[in-house]
Design a protein around this motif. Structure first.
Motif, short mmCIF file in Angstrom:
data_model
loop_
_atom_site.label_atom_id
_atom_site.label_comp_id
_atom_site.label_asym_id
_atom_site.label_seq_id
_atom_site.Cartn_x
_atom_site.Cartn_y
_atom_site.Cartn_z
N ALA A 157 0.83 -1.20 0.00
CA ALA A 157 0.00 0.00 0.00
C ALA A 157 0.87 1.25 0.00
N PHE A 158 1.96 1.19 0.72
CA PHE A 158 2.88 2.33 0.80
C PHE A 158 3.45 2.67 -0.58
N VAL A 161 0.80 4.15 -2.77
CA VAL A 161 0.54 5.53 -2.40
C VAL A 161 1.58 6.47 -3.02
N LEU A 164 0.52 7.10 -6.38
CA LEU A 164 -0.62 8.01 -6.36
C LEU A 164 -0.17 9.45 -6.21
N LEU A 165 0.82 9.66 -5.34
CA LEU A 165 1.32 11.03 -5.12
C LEU A 165 1.90 11.61 -6.40
N ALA A 168 -0.88 12.44 -8.75
CA ALA A 168 -1.60 13.64 -8.35
C ALA A 168 -0.81 14.89 -8.70
N ALA A 172 -2.18 17.67 -11.26
CA ALA A 172 -2.35 19.07 -10.89
C ALA A 172 -1.59 19.98 -11.85
N PHE B 63 -2.69 6.67 5.89
CA PHE B 63 -2.96 6.58 4.45
C PHE B 63 -4.06 7.55 4.05
N CYS B 70 -3.30 14.26 -1.78
CA CYS B 70 -3.43 14.13 -3.24
C CYS B 70 -4.74 14.75 -3.70
N VAL B 74 -5.34 17.82 -6.50
CA VAL B 74 -6.08 17.69 -7.75
C VAL B 74 -7.37 18.51 -7.70
N ALA B 77 -6.73 22.14 -8.16
CA ALA B 77 -6.39 22.40 -9.56
C ALA B 77 -7.65 22.45 -10.41
#
Lengths: 258, 99
Positions: A157-158, A161, A164-165, A168, A172, B63, B70, B74, B77
């Motif tokens: 999961a780490f 993540v 995911l960062l 993201a 953005a 988590f 995150c 987003v 933005a």
């Protein structure tokens, strides 16, 4: 006797004092978030709620999360919020007009129902449960305990993540990026027709047109005889070099003479 | 003090956040109310971790924080993009399908 587990499911007195002082204030701040008109005030109240929660985390033997809460939430996230608030416009306060009729009372009623359901269910499930406490688990230190879990059981999961960062951050950048490009005449005319009102679509009237005086500080007259204040340069208006537009308006009998 | 008071507080904060998401019009305030709901859930996680005597709840909370960060990036933005095209951060103004 002052032992770590005084009673099953209950906590020490200092924590109770802390809770009963901080929790009502957090609830009040959260309610204030809903009620204040300006978005900046909402942001500050939210920061207060987050700091309160950080204190609660530390009181609940979650030292690492308490610090992360302060650093990530009240530090980074709230700063981002305020930054965007300044970018988008601080003075954009909420309109109080209801677009959907009866939406607000219905929402509050539904929320009270939802909250009642939540509280009653949780009350049945949790109240007076035996709390094990984290004294044994945190024996080697809270950060060490979390690190051990994070890099063994939750390592997958780490890693996800971290992906995911990165996604993201890229998202953005793609969303917020805008290229300064040449604005064509076609785009300008399209923009003119996309305004909220179509009154000035053909361009602003020039000063002195159809007016009684041929001067830049005299407003133009519109076809119906009324003066057009927008026909005067905003610079003149800011300097105060502008003559009131009423004397230049055609009255009804003057129009008949013409 | 009963330890479940933390859970009650978390439920109250979550409900207030939910009201805010539905009632407020400014997109940024709506977003802040979502953050409030996430924080309330985190408080519940931390309390459950304490009740159960293991760190799984705290890991879940950790988590949640990362995912919330995150989400904020987003989401903001998107709000900025919306503001650029419509010159407004009000959620009611984005009603092109209605007209």
């Amino acid at each position: 006797m002052f032992k770590m587990a005084l009673q099953v499911g209950s906590t020490h007195t200092p924590e109770a004092v802390l809770f009963w002082i901080m929790a009502p204030m957090a609830v009040l701040a959260a309610l204030g978030m809903l009620l204040v008109k300006k978005a900046v005030h909402s942001a500050l109240l939210l920061a207060w709620v987050m700091i309160t929660l950080a204190i609660f985390y530390i009181a609940e033997d979650a030292l690492f999360l308490g610090i992360v809460q302060v650093v990530v939430y009240t530090g980074a996230v709230m700063m981002l919020f305020l930054f965007i608030l300044m970018l988008v416009g601080v003075d954009s306060s909420d309109s109080l007009v209801e677009n959907i009729k009866g939406q607000r009372p219905a929402a509050i009623l539904a929320a009270i129902g939802f909250g009642g359901l939540l509280l009653s269910l949780i009350g049945r499930a949790v109240s007076h449960t035996a709390a094990v406490g984290l004294t044994a688990t945190n024996a080697d230190g809270n950060v060490q305990g979390i690190a051990q879990q994070l890099f063994t059981r939750y390592v997958w999961a780490f890693e996800v993540v971290s992906a995911l960062l990165i996604t993201a951050a890229l998202g953005a950048m793609v969303l917020a990026h805008s290229e300064r490009k040449h604005i064509s005449q076609r785009q300008l005319s399209v923009d003119r027709f996309r305004q909220a009102s179509l009154a000035d679509t053909a361009g602003l009237p020039a000063s002195g047109v159809y007016a009684r005086h041929n001067a830049v500080d005299v407003p133009a007259l519109l076809p119906d005889g009324s003066a057009a204040p927008t026909s005067i340069s905003s610079t003149l208006e800011a300097r105060g070099d502008i003559i009131a537009s009423e004397p230049f308006e055609l009255t009804a009998n003057e129009e008949e003479e013409n | 003090m009963d330890i479940s008071n933390y859970i009650y507080l978390s439920a109250i904060l979550f409900t207030i956040g939910a009201i805010g998401v539905v009632v407020r019009r400014n997109a940024i305030v709506v977003f802040m109310c979502v953050e409030l709901m996430l924080n309330a859930a985190n408080l519940a996680f931390v309390t459950f971790s304490r009740i159960n005597g293991n760190l799984d709840g705290q890991i879940a909370s950790f988590f949640t924080m990362v995912v919330a960060a995150c989400e904020v990036v987003v989401g903001l933005a998107i709000i900025v993009t919306m503001y650029r095209s419509r010159r407004s951060a009000s959620v009611d103004d984005a009603s092109l399908l209605k007209r």
